[in-house]
Design a protein around this motif. Structure first.
Motif, PDB file in Angstrom:
ATOM      1  N   LEU A 232      -7.610  -1.392  -5.850  1.00 26.06           N
ATOM      2  CA  LEU A 232      -8.258  -0.117  -5.531  1.00 26.06           C
ATOM      3  C   LEU A 232      -9.527   0.149  -6.335  1.00 26.06           C
ATOM      4  N   ARG A 235     -12.919   1.155  -4.809  1.00 25.71           N
ATOM      5  CA  ARG A 235     -12.678   1.388  -3.377  1.00 25.71           C
ATOM      6  C   ARG A 235     -12.028   2.752  -3.191  1.00 25.71           C
ATOM      7  N   ARG A 236     -11.848   3.149  -1.930  1.00 23.60           N
ATOM      8  CA  ARG A 236     -11.237   4.427  -1.611  1.00 23.60           C
ATOM      9  C   ARG A 236     -10.113   4.230  -0.609  1.00 23.60           C
ATOM     10  N   VAL A 237      -9.098   5.074  -0.730  1.00 13.60           N
ATOM     11  CA  VAL A 237      -8.038   5.104   0.278  1.00 13.60           C
ATOM     12  C   VAL A 237      -8.644   5.532   1.610  1.00 13.60           C
ATOM     13  N   ALA A 268      -9.572   6.471  -6.718  1.00 13.32           N
ATOM     14  CA  ALA A 268      -9.547   5.819  -5.411  1.00 13.32           C
ATOM     15  C   ALA A 268      -8.948   6.718  -4.333  1.00 13.32           C
ATOM     16  N   VAL A 326      -6.160   0.928   1.578  1.00 13.86           N
ATOM     17  CA  VAL A 326      -7.624   0.865   1.644  1.00 13.86           C
ATOM     18  C   VAL A 326      -8.103   0.756   3.090  1.00 13.86           C
ATOM     19  N   ARG A 327      -7.414  -0.020   3.889  1.00 16.89           N
ATOM     20  CA  ARG A 327      -7.827  -0.234   5.277  1.00 16.89           C
ATOM     21  C   ARG A 327      -7.280   0.829   6.239  1.00 16.89           C
TER      22      ARG A 327
END
Length: 338
Positions: A232, A235-237, A268, A326-327
């Motif tokens: 994470l 990155r971001r959720v 994140a 993340v996706r």
């Protein structure tokens, strides 16, 4: 025979009872440990036999200092090699559950040259998940890594003697099965059961998720939180996805905070909860609504476990759960870890 420890000895600490057993070194090699929690088998990582029992048996054990169990057959799993970066012992469990099914009335013994490459937390995931195989007991052979860990964490500072137990040279097993850790891939258990229901992550890839959960006794360790943070970081959720993370104990939470892991997770977009069973039990902190889909790194995925019975629960490793968060869809963690 075994000694009794009182959980009020840990004072203000909170968490799952058997996580506290690990944190404070209550489980000793060669002893018997009973508790009312069904995942007491977690403590088998310390070369003891540990079992969840009903309240009458707990009371009897506390008063008499003894208990009894049927001696059943044992299945030995010999772990060899080393896990790749995107694979965890949760994937090893999913392979065992998917290939060999339940182990009702049997005991499980983990050994092999590969255990030296596994942290205590990684090993504990395997013994904890023994309950989901319906095993009577799940234990690890003792080694220097485990014995040194116990010496460092014992709350009684060595007052109670301990003696590691090893199989007899002529021990007979119901089966001896090898697990090549290096050849494992990320796996996912599809909804409603982990028994004979695991498939490579590619089989579920692209499935929309509403919630991702990392925590509980099986995967709320410092190792698990650190692995999620590695994926994470920066990155971001995904929008529309909830990522809940529940440390297994306050001690895990404090150490994760000290190391900056909690900050990485929160930045994140994850929600880090107090240390409890969390969403795993479906009682609070992450209840699923009608027709929602969750991917979880916890202990159970049967229908209605985490909320509405129409919800679908996939089970996977913390790496797979973090990558999926993340996706916003179930995702192979090898996209992030090589």
């Amino acid at each position: 025979k075994f000694g009794i420890k009182r959980f009020h000895d840990v004072g203000y600490d909170q968490g799952i009872s058997h996580q506290l057993v690990a944190d404070h070194g209550y489980a000793l090699p060669g002893t018997v440990l009973v508790c009312s929690d069904s995942h007491t088998c977690s403590a088998g990582v310390f070369n003891c036999i540990a079992r969840g029992v009903g309240e009458p048996d707990v009371i009897y054990s506390a008063i008499k200092g003894e208990t009894w169990f049927r001696v059943g057959e044992t299945v030995r799993y010999e772990l060899e090699g080393r896990l790749s970066p995107a694979v965890t012992t949760k994937d090893a469990f999913l392979q065992i559950a998917g290939k060999h099914g339940d182990h009702a009335t049997q005991n499980i013994e983990f050994a092999g040259s590969g255990i030296k490459n596994l942290s205590i937390a990684a090993r504990k995931t395997l013994t904890t998940m023994g309950a989901e195989l319906s095993a009577e007991f799940a234990t690890f052979e003792a080694d220097d890594v485990m014995l040194e860990w116990i010496r460092a964490h014992r709350s009684d500072k060595g007052a109670q003697p301990m003696e590691a137990v090893f199989p007899d040279k002529d021990a007979k097993y119901a089966a001896v099965r090898g697990v090549n850790l290096g050849s494992l891939e990320p796996l996912v258990a599809f909804p409603d059961t982990v028994i004979e229901n695991s498939k490579p992550v590619a089989a579920a890839a692209g499935t929309h998720i509403d919630q991702a959960f990392i925590g509980s006794c099986a995967n709320g360790t410092l190792d698990d939180l650190a692995l999620a943070a590695k994926i994470l970081a920066g990155r971001r959720v995904a929008p529309g996805t909830r990522l809940l993370i529940t440390p297994g104990s306050q001690q895990v939470f404090r150490e994760a905070s000290r190391l900056g892991i909690v900050t990485t997770l929160v930045e994140a977009g994850a929600v880090v909860t107090p240390s409890t069973c969390g969403a795993c039990g479906g009682g609070h902190l992450g209840i699923l609504g009608p027709d929602e889909t969750c991917i979880t790194a916890s202990t159970r995925n049967f229908k209605g476990r985490m909320g509405d019975p129409s919800a679908k629960i996939y089970m996977a490793s913390p790496a797979t759960v973090a990558a999926s968060a993340v996706r916003g869809v179930i995702t192979d963690p090898r996209e992030f870890l090589h």
